[in-house]
Design an enzyme around this catalytic site. Structure first.
Site, PDB file in Angstrom:
ATOM      1  N   ALA A  70      43.791 -21.076  20.347  1.00 29.40           N
ATOM      2  CA  ALA A  70      43.824 -19.676  19.924  1.00 29.40           C
ATOM      3  C   ALA A  70      42.721 -19.395  18.896  1.00 29.40           C
ATOM      4  O   ALA A  70      42.167 -18.304  18.845  1.00 29.40           O
ATOM      5  CB  ALA A  70      45.193 -19.352  19.347  1.00 29.40           C
ATOM      6  N   ASN A  71      42.344 -20.411  18.106  1.00 29.27           N
ATOM      7  CA  ASN A  71      41.333 -20.209  17.070  1.00 29.27           C
ATOM      8  C   ASN A  71      39.911 -20.081  17.610  1.00 29.27           C
ATOM      9  O   ASN A  71      38.966 -19.965  16.837  1.00 29.27           O
ATOM     10  CB  ASN A  71      41.411 -21.328  16.022  1.00 29.27           C
ATOM     11  CG  ASN A  71      41.116 -22.693  16.620  1.00 29.27           C
ATOM     12  OD1 ASN A  71      40.389 -22.817  17.596  1.00 29.27           O
ATOM     13  ND2 ASN A  71      41.683 -23.734  16.027  1.00 29.27           N
ATOM     14  N   GLY A 127      46.880 -32.031  11.381  1.00 28.77           N
ATOM     15  CA  GLY A 127      46.098 -33.269  11.483  1.00 28.77           C
ATOM     16  C   GLY A 127      44.874 -33.217  10.581  1.00 28.77           C
ATOM     17  O   GLY A 127      44.194 -34.220  10.385  1.00 28.77           O
ATOM     18  N   THR A 128      44.543 -32.039  10.056  1.00 28.40           N
ATOM     19  CA  THR A 128      43.315 -31.914   9.270  1.00 28.40           C
ATOM     20  C   THR A 128      43.556 -31.554   7.801  1.00 28.40           C
ATOM     21  O   THR A 128      42.645 -31.601   6.999  1.00 28.40           O
ATOM     22  CB  THR A 128      42.400 -30.823   9.870  1.00 28.40           C
ATOM     23  OG1 THR A 128      43.148 -29.593   9.899  1.00 28.40           O
ATOM     24  CG2 THR A 128      41.965 -31.168  11.275  1.00 28.40           C
ATOM     25  N   ASP A 144      31.054 -24.195  16.847  1.00 36.49           N
ATOM     26  CA  ASP A 144      31.786 -24.653  18.037  1.00 36.49           C
ATOM     27  C   ASP A 144      33.016 -23.786  18.307  1.00 36.49           C
ATOM     28  O   ASP A 144      33.806 -24.091  19.191  1.00 36.49           O
ATOM     29  CB  ASP A 144      32.147 -26.148  17.974  1.00 36.49           C
ATOM     30  CG  ASP A 144      33.058 -26.495  16.818  1.00 36.49           C
ATOM     31  OD1 ASP A 144      33.353 -25.614  15.990  1.00 36.49           O
ATOM     32  OD2 ASP A 144      33.460 -27.678  16.737  1.00 36.49           O
ATOM     33  N   ARG A 176      54.908 -28.301  12.853  1.00 36.74           N
ATOM     34  CA  ARG A 176      54.249 -29.602  13.034  1.00 36.74           C
ATOM     35  C   ARG A 176      53.374 -29.913  11.827  1.00 36.74           C
ATOM     36  O   ARG A 176      52.948 -28.994  11.107  1.00 36.74           O
ATOM     37  CB  ARG A 176      53.408 -29.649  14.319  1.00 36.74           C
ATOM     38  CG  ARG A 176      52.300 -28.640  14.348  1.00 36.74           C
ATOM     39  CD  ARG A 176      51.397 -28.785  15.567  1.00 36.74           C
ATOM     40  NE  ARG A 176      50.339 -29.767  15.378  1.00 36.74           N
ATOM     41  CZ  ARG A 176      49.214 -29.542  14.724  1.00 36.74           C
ATOM     42  NH1 ARG A 176      48.978 -28.360  14.141  1.00 36.74           N
ATOM     43  NH2 ARG A 176      48.298 -30.479  14.607  1.00 36.74           N
ATOM     44  N   SER A 179      32.631 -28.258   9.747  1.00 39.68           N
ATOM     45  CA  SER A 179      33.033 -27.079  10.512  1.00 39.68           C
ATOM     46  C   SER A 179      33.318 -25.854   9.637  1.00 39.68           C
ATOM     47  O   SER A 179      32.440 -25.382   8.929  1.00 39.68           O
ATOM     48  CB  SER A 179      34.251 -27.474  11.351  1.00 39.68           C
ATOM     49  OG  SER A 179      34.608 -26.480  12.237  1.00 39.68           O
TER      50      SER A 179
HETATM   51  P1  NG1 Z   1      45.540 -28.957  12.576  1.00 41.54           P
HETATM   52  O1  NG1 Z   1      45.126 -28.983  11.134  1.00 41.54           O
HETATM   53  O2  NG1 Z   1      45.944 -30.287  13.143  1.00 41.54           O
HETATM   54  O3  NG1 Z   1      46.518 -27.859  12.838  1.00 41.54           O
HETATM   55  C1  NG1 Z   1      43.359 -27.523  13.133  1.00 41.54           C
HETATM   56  C2  NG1 Z   1      43.541 -26.440  14.164  1.00 41.54           C
HETATM   57  C3  NG1 Z   1      43.284 -27.028  15.533  1.00 41.54           C
HETATM   58  C4  NG1 Z   1      41.899 -27.679  15.603  1.00 41.54           C
HETATM   59  C5  NG1 Z   1      41.699 -28.627  14.423  1.00 41.54           C
HETATM   60  C6  NG1 Z   1      40.273 -29.092  14.273  1.00 41.54           C
HETATM   61  C7  NG1 Z   1      45.164 -24.613  14.152  1.00 41.54           C
HETATM   62  C8  NG1 Z   1      46.572 -24.218  14.076  1.00 41.54           C
HETATM   63  N1  NG1 Z   1      44.914 -25.919  14.114  1.00 41.54           N
HETATM   64  O4  NG1 Z   1      44.244 -28.574  13.442  1.00 41.54           O
HETATM   65  O5  NG1 Z   1      43.413 -26.020  16.491  1.00 41.54           O
HETATM   66  O6  NG1 Z   1      40.898 -26.701  15.636  1.00 41.54           O
HETATM   67  O7  NG1 Z   1      42.026 -28.016  13.192  1.00 41.54           O
HETATM   68  O8  NG1 Z   1      39.919 -29.965  15.259  1.00 41.54           O
HETATM   69  O9  NG1 Z   1      44.280 -23.769  14.256  1.00 41.54           O
HETATM   70 ZN    ZN Z   2      33.748 -26.070  14.082  1.00 46.23          ZN
END
Ligand code: NG1
Ligand code: ZN
Length: 576
Positions: free
Chosen positions: A417-418, A544-545, A323, A541, A87
């Site tokens: 929002a992104n 997750g990435t 995406d 928080r 991505s």
């Molecule tokens: P994490 O890293 O869990 O905040 C980020 C984006 C999510 C989503 C994922 C990819 C922000 C704050 N967080 O997640 O919206 O796009 O990457 O699936 O933009």
């Molecule tokens: Zn993407």
């Protein structure tokens, strides 16, 4: 093949007498030993699938290929999709995710399997240790590996990264040779194209036993037709309401794919109205570099390759696998204005609510907007108070938003929002519109508009190209300039920062990630800071990435925002 059945995994201590793995053990072992070079790394399948440095992904690709085949076998041989992409990440990274037959993300219950298999291969000291894990999974899910009855089907695609062809070979190495899978390689496509083709291939197979897999070309034909139909319905001259749209495609796969769509013989908008920039998808290190949706959203400024032109011009940026999309414009005072995912969902909510009202369907069809805690507070107030639409809040991650939109509403609009988002139209929506249209009842223009608009949306997943076309159509129908769109509501000043901590897993949340449960006492401190700032809202928080904790803050006074955010960050740092 079926001949060389391994005798019940003796060496690994696996002692099931009931089960036989009807696959070529020796062939699988050889491919495992040749492919899985990266060892002793812990992998986790997050919201974006597996994602890390491309050089560390051989083992993960090998096991993900196997899992996709198993998923297809579990689902009676339906097409399962696999996309190789990282991505918006830099060019050195790559990743992979599995797509369900209907085009949605891998079933959550299977995510742990993806991790177990990848980590088994990563930490196994012998092939048989890995094999035992595979047997366990096949047994647990009661998967019939006798492919003579049902062959697995897999559709694979990749974005434009240099590492992708090698990783594709790791991914597909066992598919045909060990599992007799039918593999369809779409080549370089956007993530949403892979989702769309996977969904369409299965629909065709189900509806008319169509033997041929859907193609990228089906995608272009479908969306160009939907766009043209909407314009024809409205009898708008095929011109956009903006004099020019500049599209920054992040030097990713979105560039060549959008060009193909615009080159379709039926595409009717004059070619000089859309200009593509940052389209060097063949120069690896330019991918997402100082351009693209993530860069523009984070830095709130024009990407490389664009300079301000007239204030009527509209700009948008895709991310590397197309995406996500965000829009923006520059006013006569050279001020940059972002029209992000929140602005896109509110534009769609305004337009579709109006059409529902015109069609006299507000009582029978429920429209709603799904957001995450990252949505700007002003957008939520605007949707509730000005549009009178219900709003749901879910955890971060598209699968949560998607599920809420699909289960709670007939028109479920969801965007992060992104810029990642789409609209889900329920079965009831389609039946209602069809029935009204067939009886020629009600406001036919509104009914046709709703019908065409639903076609223009890629309902499988957020899609930069389809969302972009839907925004252009909406602005043209409502005759809105970018400034009119922006004026609907004003964002609260906001800030999102990353905090590196020794162990992000201790940050546990509740209330759709808006409140911390752990570390103990931290939420009370955050609440005491929030209380000091008018219209203040903040939450913390674990990402997750990325290996980081995210701190979000918004408040009324832009001059106090840095101080507000810093106070929260200080509490976060001192809590670990
Ligand atoms: P994490 O890293 O869990 O905040 C980020 C984006 C999510 C989503 C994922 C990819 C922000 C704050 N967080 O997640 O919206 O796009 O990457 O699936 O933009
Ligand atoms: Zn993407």
């Amino acid at each position: 093949m079926i001949s060389a059945v391994r005798p019940k995994c003796k060496e690994s201590g696996h002692n099931s007498q009931r089960f036989e793995m009807k696959i070529d053990y020796d062939q699988l072992r050889k491919l495992y030993e040749d492919t899985c070079c990266t060892k002793n790394l812990q992998y986790s399948y997050g919201t974006a699938g597996f994602r890390t440095l491309a050089k560390d992904l051989d083992t993960v690709m090998f096991t993900t290929g196997i899992l996709a085949v198993l998923r297809s076998l579990k689902l009676q041989g339906q097409y399962v999709g696999v996309m190789i992409t990282a991505s918006h990440n830099p060019y050195q990274d790559n990743g992979v995710k599995i797509v369900e037959p209907d085009g949605s993300m891998l079933l959550a219950a299977w995510e742990p399997y993806a991790m177990q298999l990848a980590n088994a291969a990563s930490f196994a000291t012998t092939f048989d240790e890995f094999y035992a894990e595979l047997v366990k999974l096949v047994e647990h899910e009661k998967i019939d590996l006798d492919t003579s009855a049902v062959a697995p089907h897999v559709v694979v695609g990749r974005d434009s990264r240099e590492s992708s062809p090698f990783l594709l070979r790791c991914l597909t190495s066992t598919m045909a040779s060990v599992f007799h899978a039918q593999v369809v390689d779409l080549g370089c496509v956007t993530t949403p194209q892979l989702h769309y083709v996977t969904n369409l291939s299965n629909r065709r197979q189900r509806e008319d036993g169509h033997a041929t897999v859907a193609t990228e070309q089906d995608y272009y034909s479908f969306f160009v037709e939907a766009f043209n139909e909407l314009f024809t319905t409205y009898q708008i001259e095929k011109r956009l309401s903006v004099p020019k749209l500049f599209v920054d495609t992040a030097n990713g796969i979105g560039g060549p794919q959008l060009k193909k769509l615009l080159a379709s013989k039926d595409w009717a908008v004059p070619s000089d109205e859309i200009e593509i920039v940052n389209d060097k998808s063949d120069v690896p290190e330019l991918l997402n570099f100082e351009c693209g949706a993530d860069y523009v959203k984070t830095n709130q400024r024009l990407p490389k390759g664009l300079s301000p032109s007239s204030p009527d011009s509209l700009y948008c940026s895709f991310d590397g696998d197309a995406d996500r999309v965000v829009f923006y414009y520059v006013d006569p005072e050279s001020k940059f204005h972002l029209l992000d995912g929140d602005k896109i969902s509110t534009l769609f909510a305004k337009f579709l609510s109006q059409q529902l009202e015109l069609a006299n369907l507000t009582d029978s069809l429920k429209i709603g907007v799904v957001q995450t805690a990252y949505a700007n507070g002003s957008s939520t107030t605007y949707i509730e108070d000005a549009l009178h639409c219900p709003v749901s809040c879910t955890k971060t991650g598209v699968k949560h938003l998607h599920h809420e939109a699909a289960t709670q509403y007939d028109i479920g609009i969801y965007f992060e929002a992104n810029g990642h988002g789409t609209i889900i139209f329920s079965e009831k929506f389609h039946q209602t519109i069809e029935s009204q249209l067939s009886k020629s009842q009600g406001n036919l223009l509104a009914l046709n508009t709703l019908n065409c608009f639903a076609k223009l949306i890629n309902q499988t997943v957020g899609d930069a190209i389809s969302d972009m076309l839907a925004v252009l159509a909406t602005l043209s129908i409502l005759q809105m300039a970018p400034t009119d769109w922006d004026r609907e509501y004003t964002d609260l000043p906001n800030k999102l920062v990353k905090c590196i901590v020794p162990d992000r897993s201790i940050f546990q949340t509740t209330d759709q990630e808006r409140k911390l449960q752990n570390p103990a006492g931290l939420q009370t401190k955050i609440d005491s800071v929030i209380a000091k700032y008018p219209m203040g809202r903040s939450f913390v928080r674990a990402s997750g990435t990325e290996d980081a904790v995210r701190v979000y803050a918004e408040c009324e006074d832009p001059t106090k925002l840095d101080q507000f955010c810093n106070e929260i960050v200080e509490y976060v740092k001192s809590s670990v």
